[in-house]
Write an enzyme that holds these catalytic residues in place. Structure first.
Site, PDB file in Angstrom:
ATOM      1  N   GLU A 155     -15.886   7.945 -95.090  1.00  0.00           N
ATOM      2  CA  GLU A 155     -14.742   7.110 -94.664  1.00  0.00           C
ATOM      3  C   GLU A 155     -15.138   5.705 -94.206  1.00  0.00           C
ATOM      4  OE1 GLU A 155     -12.563   9.462 -91.796  1.00  0.00           O
ATOM      5  OE2 GLU A 155     -12.613  11.239 -93.055  1.00  0.00           O
ATOM      6  N   GLU A 260     -12.003  18.187 -99.477  1.00  0.00           N
ATOM      7  CA  GLU A 260     -11.310  18.665 -98.268  1.00  0.00           C
ATOM      8  C   GLU A 260      -9.839  18.953 -98.584  1.00  0.00           C
ATOM      9  OE1 GLU A 260     -11.931  15.966 -95.028  1.00  0.00           O
ATOM     10  OE2 GLU A 260     -14.032  15.636 -95.520  1.00  0.00           O
TER      11      GLU A 260
END
Ligand code: G3I
Length: 366
Positions: A155, A260
């Protein structure tokens, strides 16, 4: 006596054969991509026997939901805590699973000491490089040859393609990313290395990640795949946007992993009118506390199947699809973006039962 024993052994053998032929997610997807799940502390400690059954029957890949983040592995400088991570890796080895290390460098869930000096100021670039190298080489080195691949950086890019203004970026600039990949590769040259992020269907982010992949490759650094986290809901993103990113990352010369994956069944607060009073807002935002209405359940299963059909269509480029949890009961989505909701984002329900899409997927993938 001999006949009875022989008959028993034949029966036993046929059961074993039957067991090995039972169609499960991992058996029908074995030639497509790894199908994985995320293990929480209860799963790793073996304190949820029902989840253990689901995990070992249907999944051939695992990732630790939390215990391998830097705040848990190195809570204080030089003080490493590997007990739970060791148990997690042993679980994967005992069940012959593809084990992913998540995650080495992330701006969140970082121990406070990592970026600050004794006076509480930002550390110098040299100190940060040293701390990153020490953390990565200690952790990756410990599991050398045992962990198949690592979420090296998590991220770091924003939806518009700019770099997240994390402390890693403020202190080292864009350089922190190639440094992390270099340190990880030095610690385990055979490990696969991934860049992992969410909302990867925003065009700006998609293009920036493709540029990042190109820059790492241009430096001769190893990057095997881009991880698209895949935290979606039933409205966003469109399958076309999702597929455009699969194609873009593939064209950039890396594999794609859905790392995810979960699909919220609840209204998104970002698409909702700000209702005046809290009570009606809470009812509006948490409408299915007693189960999903049949129509919503059907829509959820249909959309989930559309995603898996997309993944199957790209099975040559997608090497792993990991669900971010085992059952709805322990999904992080019950508390994000709104705490204390009842969500239904995963393949197995609160009674550990497979949802309709699981059998549909097995029938399709066979
Ligand atoms: O274990 C403690 C417990 O002892 C304590 O009582 C409780 C009090 O809040 O906190 C518990 O720790 C929580 C931990 O999950 C385990 O449940 C942390 O507060 C909570 O912040 C942590 O949330 C995790 C989140 O990452 C932040 O690390 C979620 O479980 C996890 O699903 C989520 O996963 C992230 C990926 O790593 C990266 N991509 C996004 C994804 C969702 O945020």
């Amino acid at each position: 006596m001999r006949t009875a024993l022989f008959s028993f052994l034949v029966l036993l053998g046929s059961c074993a054969t039957h067991e090995s032929h039972e169609a499960t997610l991992k058996s029908v997807l074995a030639d497509k991509f790894h199908i994985g799940t995320a293990l929480n502390s209860w799963h790793i400690a073996g304190r949820d026997s029902m989840a253990h059954e689901v995990i070992t029957r249907h999944f051939d890949a695992i990732v630790a939901e939390n215990c391998m983040k830097s705040m848990y592995l190195q809570p204080r400088e030089g003080e490493f805590r590997f007990r739970e991570a060791d148990a997690f890796v042993r679980f994967g080895e005992e069940h012959h699973m593809h084990v992913t290390g998540h995650c080495l460098i992330w701006h969140s869930q970082l121990p406070h000491w990592f970026l600050t000096d004794d006076e509480g100021n930002d550390v110098s670039p040299e100190v940060l490089r040293q701390r990153m190298k020490s953390h990565i080489s200690t952790v990756v080195g410990r599991y050398k040859g045992r962990i198949k691949g690592w979420d090296v950086v998590n991220e770091a890019i924003m939806e518009d393609g700019s770099y997240r203004r994390s402390k890693f970026y403020e202190i080292l600039g864009e350089e922190f990313i190639p440094l992390a990949f270099q340190y990880a590769h030095e610690a385990d040259p055979d490990a696969e290395l991934y860049y992992n992020d969410y909302n990867m269907y925003f065009p700006g982010k998609r293009e920036a990640v493709c540029r990042l992949v190109g820059e790492l490759k241009a430096r001769g650094l190893r990057i095997d795949a881009v991880g698209m986290q895949g935290h979606v809901d039933m409205r966003h993103p469109s399958l076309e946007e999702f597929e455009a990113s699969i194609n873009a990352f593939t064209d950039a010369g890396v594999k794609v992993m859905i790392t995810e994956f979960d699909m919220s069944a609840l209204p998104s607060p970002w698409q909702s009118a700000n209702l005046s009073d809290t009570l009606s807002y809470e009812q509006r935002m948490n409408p299915y506390t007693d189960g999903l209405p049949e129509a919503v359940d059907a829509e959820w299963n249909e959309r989930m199947m559309q995603y898996f059909q997309l993944f199957l269509a790209h099975a040559d480029d997608i090497t792993r699809v990991t669900l971010w949890g085992v059952t709805d009961a322990t999904s992080w989505k019950n508390d994000f973006p709104v705490r204390g909701r009842t969500d239904y984002p995963l393949l197995f329900d609160r009674h550990y039962q497979p949802k309709a899409v699981v059998q549909q997927l097995i029938n399709t993938a066979r």
